[in-house]
Design an enzyme around this catalytic site. Structure first.
Site, PDB file in Angstrom:
ATOM      1  N   LYS A 183       0.895  -1.178   0.222  1.00 41.04           N
ATOM      2  CA  LYS A 183       0.074   0.072   0.096  1.00 41.04           C
ATOM      3  C   LYS A 183       0.933   1.306   0.017  1.00 41.04           C
ATOM      4  O   LYS A 183       1.383   1.574   0.924  1.00 41.04           O
ATOM      5  CB  LYS A 183      -1.132   0.069   1.228  1.00 41.04           C
ATOM      6  CG  LYS A 183      -2.195   1.034   1.063  1.00 41.04           C
ATOM      7  CD  LYS A 183      -2.422   1.810   2.342  1.00 41.04           C
ATOM      8  CE  LYS A 183      -1.581   2.916   2.885  1.00 41.04           C
ATOM      9  NZ  LYS A 183      -1.402   3.971   2.228  1.00 41.04           N
ATOM     10  N   CYS A 291      14.335  10.607   6.516  1.00 36.27           N
ATOM     11  CA  CYS A 291      14.222  10.158   7.891  1.00 36.27           C
ATOM     12  C   CYS A 291      15.513  10.392   8.519  1.00 36.27           C
ATOM     13  O   CYS A 291      15.908  10.718   9.698  1.00 36.27           O
ATOM     14  CB  CYS A 291      13.917   8.954   7.979  1.00 36.27           C
ATOM     15  SG  CYS A 291      14.537   7.815   6.870  1.00 36.27           S
ATOM     16  N   GLU A 390      10.610  16.196  14.669  1.00 40.03           N
ATOM     17  CA  GLU A 390      10.964  15.966  13.280  1.00 40.03           C
ATOM     18  C   GLU A 390      10.142  17.121  12.515  1.00 40.03           C
ATOM     19  O   GLU A 390       8.981  16.855  12.332  1.00 40.03           O
ATOM     20  CB  GLU A 390      10.644  14.515  12.882  1.00 40.03           C
ATOM     21  CG  GLU A 390      11.083  14.426  11.525  1.00 40.03           C
ATOM     22  CD  GLU A 390      10.612  12.962  10.864  1.00 40.03           C
ATOM     23  OE1 GLU A 390       9.381  12.559  11.283  1.00 40.03           O
ATOM     24  OE2 GLU A 390      11.776  12.295  10.588  1.00 40.03           O
TER      25      GLU A 390
HETATM   26  P1  NAD Z   1       2.768   8.742   7.304  1.00 41.28           P
HETATM   27  O1  NAD Z   1       2.812   7.864   8.724  1.00 41.28           O
HETATM   28  O2  NAD Z   1       1.646   9.801   7.495  1.00 41.28           O
HETATM   29  O3  NAD Z   1       2.380   7.785   6.502  1.00 41.28           O
HETATM   30  C1  NAD Z   1       3.296   6.673   5.863  1.00 41.28           C
HETATM   31  C2  NAD Z   1       2.301   5.512   5.271  1.00 41.28           C
HETATM   32  O4  NAD Z   1       1.576   4.851   6.186  1.00 41.28           O
HETATM   33  C3  NAD Z   1       1.459   6.190   4.191  1.00 41.28           C
HETATM   34  O5  NAD Z   1       1.241   5.131   3.286  1.00 41.28           O
HETATM   35  C4  NAD Z   1       0.173   6.324   4.827  1.00 41.28           C
HETATM   36  O6  NAD Z   1      -1.182   6.180   4.102  1.00 41.28           O
HETATM   37  C5  NAD Z   1       0.210   5.139   5.676  1.00 41.28           C
HETATM   38  N1  NAD Z   1      -0.680   5.288   7.000  1.00 41.28           N
HETATM   39  C6  NAD Z   1      -1.021   6.457   7.781  1.00 41.28           C
HETATM   40  N2  NAD Z   1      -1.754   5.961   8.939  1.00 41.28           N
HETATM   41  C7  NAD Z   1      -1.900   4.676   8.696  1.00 41.28           C
HETATM   42  C8  NAD Z   1      -2.746   3.707   9.539  1.00 41.28           C
HETATM   43  N3  NAD Z   1      -3.364   4.183  10.575  1.00 41.28           N
HETATM   44  N4  NAD Z   1      -2.984   2.590   8.932  1.00 41.28           N
HETATM   45  C9  NAD Z   1      -2.292   1.947   7.979  1.00 41.28           C
HETATM   46  N5  NAD Z   1      -1.632   2.956   7.175  1.00 41.28           N
HETATM   47  C10 NAD Z   1      -1.615   4.180   7.522  1.00 41.28           C
HETATM   48  O7  NAD Z   1       4.161   9.331   7.088  1.00 41.28           O
HETATM   49  P2  NAD Z   1       4.603  10.126   5.771  1.00 41.28           P
HETATM   50  O8  NAD Z   1       3.968  11.863   6.284  1.00 41.28           O
HETATM   51  O9  NAD Z   1       4.050   9.555   4.704  1.00 41.28           O
HETATM   52  O10 NAD Z   1       6.069  10.048   5.654  1.00 41.28           O
HETATM   53  C11 NAD Z   1       6.925  10.703   6.595  1.00 41.28           C
HETATM   54  C12 NAD Z   1       7.373  10.015   7.840  1.00 41.28           C
HETATM   55  O11 NAD Z   1       8.246   8.811   7.345  1.00 41.28           O
HETATM   56  C13 NAD Z   1       8.625  10.673   8.403  1.00 41.28           C
HETATM   57  O12 NAD Z   1       8.186  10.639   9.836  1.00 41.28           O
HETATM   58  C14 NAD Z   1       9.906  10.182   8.294  1.00 41.28           C
HETATM   59  O13 NAD Z   1      10.914  10.414   9.137  1.00 41.28           O
HETATM   60  C15 NAD Z   1       9.371   8.779   7.988  1.00 41.28           C
HETATM   61  N6  NAD Z   1      10.086   7.886   7.308  1.00 41.28           N
HETATM   62  C16 NAD Z   1      11.081   6.661   8.101  1.00 41.28           C
HETATM   63  C17 NAD Z   1      11.916   6.173   7.401  1.00 41.28           C
HETATM   64  C18 NAD Z   1      13.015   5.044   8.078  1.00 41.28           C
HETATM   65  O14 NAD Z   1      13.282   4.491   7.309  1.00 41.28           O
HETATM   66  N7  NAD Z   1      13.183   5.280   9.460  1.00 41.28           N
HETATM   67  C19 NAD Z   1      12.175   6.367   5.958  1.00 41.28           C
HETATM   68  C20 NAD Z   1      11.300   7.518   5.284  1.00 41.28           C
HETATM   69  C21 NAD Z   1      10.514   8.084   5.965  1.00 41.28           C
END
Ligand code: NAD
Length: 484
Positions: A183, A291, A390
């Site tokens: 997804k 990240c 962040e």
């Molecule tokens: P987000 O948590 O809003 O969304 C990430 C994904 O999760 C999306 O596909 C979203 O649709 C889905 N999602 C959100 N809530 C959900 C739920 N309740 N159930 C199922 N799916 C759900 O994050 P974002 O804004 O897309 O990305 C930015 C974040 O990702 C930042 O905090 C960044 O640090 C983190 N990130 C971490 C890494 C790592 O490797 N540690 C890498 C890249 C990004």
């Protein structure tokens, strides 16, 4: 800005059960250019019934299909074919990243190479991986310890590096013999379609990889689905905690890659010129939307002004512009929501008393697009919001310290622990300080993330590791077989 060609075979369908299947609803996701703020593509948006279909296809492929039952070498061969299919489409994959996220093409055209690299790496690894070990029992006889695939994996990914982050999960999961429902983020669904096309070209059996682009509500439905055995999630810490709570109800297996607030600790002996070569690009990569960005620069108080001046004058040279221009080093933020978020943090920084020394506004000459200037705050106290949370934008805090112990305390003084860097003239001194930083990885004198090495978070930055052998093992269950 002209969008280079990104041609999807069937964007208004989902890749389910090895074919492009018709959605249950007419809903569409709009893919918007962060440069023009205009839609440049639509793809189908999955609903709950589409997720049911995708999970059912993955379930069938796992429960009665050939994939989990193949030997490692046979699966490895298919992974290498997927790697070759990705390799053949690298320019298009880089374009997709740049068009959706605004990441400069000068970066994406190289960084996208990690996608085939991950399939090649896990393809080679699984070909010779020991899936069955023998161990001597207490009574002197043998037991066999078998690594079996966990099952159906829900792979949920964010928008900032959509293809590479998906490939970390999918390459390892497929190598282990799992089947996958991906997804992708609703803002950046294109890459998952391109990956599915590469899977098809490589002859992956039907149902082993399925794609259902959707937002968080449908994502929530997926993580609660009884047909899912494991959730592999990359995204924000807030969503990760929510998913952990849901997963706990059924003890669904989980891996989490979450947020970060990484520190670059500049020791008194550091060579500033050398330090700038990595701190400048990696304090704000992809407009700070990575990240592991080094968003806090910790400097000895005796050299604070010197390092601040050198850093800000280097950041001033960063070329902001159209991400498809080969000379651009920083594009826009990925979406309006990001722009509002980053502006909010800049205001909070000013309100809490940090000194804005560079940027903070819209760069000149950009009347549209989600552009923001590279922004530097000095005089930052580690307890301030901008030093704790962040931001996920090009906003860096320079923080002065008096002693090494204080520097380590500041570096460790957030809820995150994803990455970090130590700058010094003595690599062994750097190693000693790296050992004191509570994060999943640290680079001495630079910033390196190698997909063959484990990557992940301490504390609220995650649970488990991706990359390397350590990224493969979480896709196995261990079974011990005794012979009486
Ligand atoms: P987000 O948590 O809003 O969304 C990430 C994904 O999760 C999306 O596909 C979203 O649709 C889905 N999602 C959100 N809530 C959900 C739920 N309740 N159930 C199922 N799916 C759900 O994050 P974002 O804004 O897309 O990305 C930015 C974040 O990702 C930042 O905090 C960044 O640090 C983190 N990130 C971490 C890494 C790592 O490797 N540690 C890498 C890249 C990004």
């Amino acid at each position: 800005m002209n969008h280079p060609v990104i041609s999807l075979q069937s964007p208004h369908t989902f890749f389910i059960g090895g074919t492009w299947s018709k959605p249950h609803t007419e809903r569409k996701l709009s893919v918007v250019s962060p440069v023009t703020e205009e839609e440049f593509m639509t793809v189908a948006e999955a609903g709950e019934r589409d997720v049911d279909d995708a999970v059912a296809a993955a379930r069938t492929a796992f429960d009665s299909g050939e994939w989990p039952r193949l030997g490692g070498a046979e699966r490895g061969r298919v992974l290498l074919k997927i790697g070759a299919a990705l390799q053949a489409r690298l320019p298009e994959l880089a374009n997709a990243w740049t068009a959706q996220v605004g990441a400069p093409i000068s970066l994406t055209k190289y960084a996208v190479g990690q996608a085939p690299m991950l399939f090649n790496y896990y393809g080679d690894l699984i070909s010779s991986y020991r899936l069955i070990d023998e161990r001597t029992r207490d009574d002197g006889r043998m037991a066999r310890i078998v690594r079996e695939p966990v099952g159906v994996v829900a792979a949920i990914t964010p928008w900032n590096a959509p293809l590479v982050l998906l490939c970390y999960k999918v390459a390892a999961a497929l190598a282990a013999g799992c089947t996958v429902v991906a997804k992708p983020s609703p803002e950046t669904p294109i890459d998952a379609y391109l990956l599915a096309e590469c899977m098809q070209a490589a002859g992956l059996p039907p149902g082993v990889f399925n794609v259902v682009p959707a937002g968080r509500e449908v994502g929530d439905y997926l993580i609660r689905h009884p047909g899912v055995d494991k959730i592999s999630f990359t995204g924000s810490t807030a969503a990760g905690k929510h998913i952990a709570g849901v997963a706990a109800q059924r003890l669904t297996r989980t891996s989490f890659e979450l947020g970060g607030k990484s520190a670059a600790v500049v020791l008194p002996s550091a060579n500033v010129e050398q330090m700038l070569q990595s701190v400048v690009p990696y304090s704000m990569p992809i407009t700070g939307q990575v990240c592991f960005s080094l968003t806090r620069i910790l400097v000895p108080r005796s050299r604070e002004q010197e390092i601040l001046d050198a850093y800000t004058s280097a950041v001033k040279q960063v070329r902001v512009g159209d991400p498809f221009d080969a000379a651009t080093q920083m594009g826009p933020l990925a979406m309006d929501r990001q722009l509002q978020r980053v502006r909010g943090y800049i205001e909070t920084g000013k309100r809490e008393g940090a000194r804005l020394v560079l940027g903070g506004g819209r760069p000149q000459g950009f009347s549209r697009g989600y552009f923001i200037e590279p922004t530097v705050f000095a005089g930052v106290d580690s307890r301030m919001t901008i030093a704790q949370e962040e931001i996920f934008g090009p906003v860096v805090s320079v923080i002065a310290y008096d002693t090494l112990d204080e520097a380590v305390d500041i570096a460790n003084g957030t809820r995150y622990g994803l990455h970090g860097a130590v700058y010094t003239s003595d690599p062994e001194e750097g190693f000693a300080v790296a050992r004191r930083i509570r994060s999943g990885s640290v680079t001495v004198n630079g910033l390196i993330v190698d997909p063959k090495m484990p990557f992940g978070g301490f504390k609220e930055s995650g649970l488990g590791r991706e990359g390397g052998i350590e990224g493969l093992d979480p896709y196995f269950e261990l079974k011990t077989v005794y012979f009486a």
